[in-house]
Design an enzyme around this catalytic site. Structure first.
Site, mmCIF file in Angstrom:
data_model
loop_
_atom_site.group_PDB
_atom_site.id
_atom_site.type_symbol
_atom_site.label_atom_id
_atom_site.label_comp_id
_atom_site.label_asym_id
_atom_site.label_seq_id
_atom_site.Cartn_x
_atom_site.Cartn_y
_atom_site.Cartn_z
ATOM 1 N N HIS A 17 10.978 3.016 -5.581
ATOM 2 C CA HIS A 17 10.673 4.458 -5.502
ATOM 3 C C HIS A 17 11.954 5.249 -5.208
ATOM 4 C CE1 HIS A 17 6.509 3.014 -3.978
ATOM 5 N NE2 HIS A 17 6.323 3.475 -5.202
ATOM 6 N N LYS A 41 -9.355 5.050 -2.896
ATOM 7 C CA LYS A 41 -8.352 3.983 -2.760
ATOM 8 C C LYS A 41 -8.242 3.546 -1.310
ATOM 9 C CE LYS A 41 -4.741 4.146 -6.309
ATOM 10 N NZ LYS A 41 -3.301 4.351 -6.515
ATOM 11 N N ARG A 90 8.270 0.468 -14.829
ATOM 12 C CA ARG A 90 8.950 -0.818 -14.614
ATOM 13 C C ARG A 90 8.885 -1.713 -15.833
ATOM 14 N NH1 ARG A 90 5.652 -1.266 -9.164
ATOM 15 N NH2 ARG A 90 4.310 -0.193 -10.650
ATOM 16 N N SER A 128 4.702 -2.194 -4.553
ATOM 17 C CA SER A 128 4.134 -2.050 -3.199
ATOM 18 C C SER A 128 3.087 -3.127 -2.895
ATOM 19 C CB SER A 128 3.510 -0.669 -3.025
ATOM 20 O OG SER A 128 4.494 0.332 -3.121
HETATM 21 P P1 ADP Z 1 0.585 4.612 -7.808
HETATM 22 O O1 ADP Z 1 0.615 6.105 -7.713
HETATM 23 O O2 ADP Z 1 0.197 4.078 -9.172
HETATM 24 O O3 ADP Z 1 -0.080 3.904 -6.680
HETATM 25 P P2 ADP Z 1 3.112 4.077 -6.603
HETATM 26 O O4 ADP Z 1 2.804 4.919 -5.490
HETATM 27 O O5 ADP Z 1 3.398 2.639 -6.281
HETATM 28 O O6 ADP Z 1 2.112 4.154 -7.775
HETATM 29 O O7 ADP Z 1 4.423 4.638 -7.330
HETATM 30 C C1 ADP Z 1 4.674 5.987 -7.600
HETATM 31 C C2 ADP Z 1 5.553 6.042 -8.834
HETATM 32 O O8 ADP Z 1 6.678 5.202 -8.679
HETATM 33 C C3 ADP Z 1 4.826 5.545 -10.089
HETATM 34 O O9 ADP Z 1 5.290 6.298 -11.178
HETATM 35 C C4 ADP Z 1 5.278 4.122 -10.220
HETATM 36 O O10 ADP Z 1 5.231 3.665 -11.555
HETATM 37 C C5 ADP Z 1 6.717 4.265 -9.725
HETATM 38 N N1 ADP Z 1 7.265 3.018 -9.238
HETATM 39 C C6 ADP Z 1 6.742 2.168 -8.324
HETATM 40 N N2 ADP Z 1 7.565 1.126 -8.105
HETATM 41 C C7 ADP Z 1 8.640 1.314 -8.921
HETATM 42 C C8 ADP Z 1 9.844 0.571 -9.201
HETATM 43 N N3 ADP Z 1 10.083 -0.592 -8.599
HETATM 44 N N4 ADP Z 1 10.716 1.079 -10.098
HETATM 45 C C9 ADP Z 1 10.450 2.246 -10.716
HETATM 46 N N5 ADP Z 1 9.342 2.986 -10.527
HETATM 47 C C10 ADP Z 1 8.448 2.528 -9.637
#
Ligand code: ADP
Length: 159
Positions: A17, A41, A90, A128
């Site tokens: 992130h 969720k 990713r 995560s």
């Molecule tokens: P979600 O909202 O689907 O639960 P997250 O909170 O984990 O997703 O992530 C928020 C954003 O960050 C999303 O666009 C997700 O694809 C992106 N993201 C999560 N991990 C990574 C990573 N390792 N590299 C790049 N982008 C990431």
């Protein structure tokens, strides 16, 4: 003034992130990082805990602020006058999911577009959900999350 919104669960925040946020911070005048609250969720960290970790990790960026949203993300973007939603990608699975989501959001508000930021190669497997599993069993997560997040995770699982 180009403003963007970067929504996510951040449960917990990872180096993946932070990498996309850091890179996006050089492309936009301001970025609202928005911690999502979806009643359907189940989160490990409360919204307040996720906001406070993100605020701490992003404190040095003058053009980034952290918020909570209990509403549709396009409504949040409209409210602050942002025309761009940022999402990290990713791999092809993320793309398939994010592409559908971007079309849904564009249907809800055609004035707002989604831009995808590709992950750095070294963070492409940083997720995560996997980090939570690793932390639960005492695995080494030091290359995936900052120390304050690792400590918060170990604390949660030691209860
Ligand atoms: P979600 O909202 O689907 O639960 P997250 O909170 O984990 O997703 O992530 C928020 C954003 O960050 C999303 O666009 C997700 O694809 C992106 N993201 C999560 N991990 C990574 C990573 N390792 N590299 C790049 N982008 C990431």
């Amino acid at each position: 003034m180009t403003a963007a919104v970067l929504p996510g669960s951040f449960d917990p925040p990872t180096y993946g992130h932070l990498s996309i946020i850091e890179r996006a911070s050089r492309l936009f005048d301001s970025i609202d990082v928005v911690v999502a609250v979806n009643p359907d969720k189940h989160y490990l960290f409360t919204a307040e805990e996720r906001v406070s970790m993100m605020e701490y990790l992003l404190k040095d960026y003058k053009n980034i602020s952290v918020h909570i949203c209990k509403c549709l993300i396009v409504d949040y973007a409209k409210k602050i006058g942002a025309k761009v939603l940022l999402r990290g990608i990713r791999n092809i699975n993320d793309f398939a999911y994010e592409f559908d989501l971007s079309m849904m959001n564009h249907t809800l508000n055609p004035e707002i577009d989604t831009l995808f930021v590709p992950s750095e190669q070294r963070y492409a497997i940083v997720k995560s959900s996997s980090i939570k599993e690793l932390a639960q069993f005492g695995g080494d997560i030091s290359g995936m999350v900052p120390p304050i997040v690792a400590n918060a995770l170990y604390k949660k699982f030691s209860k």
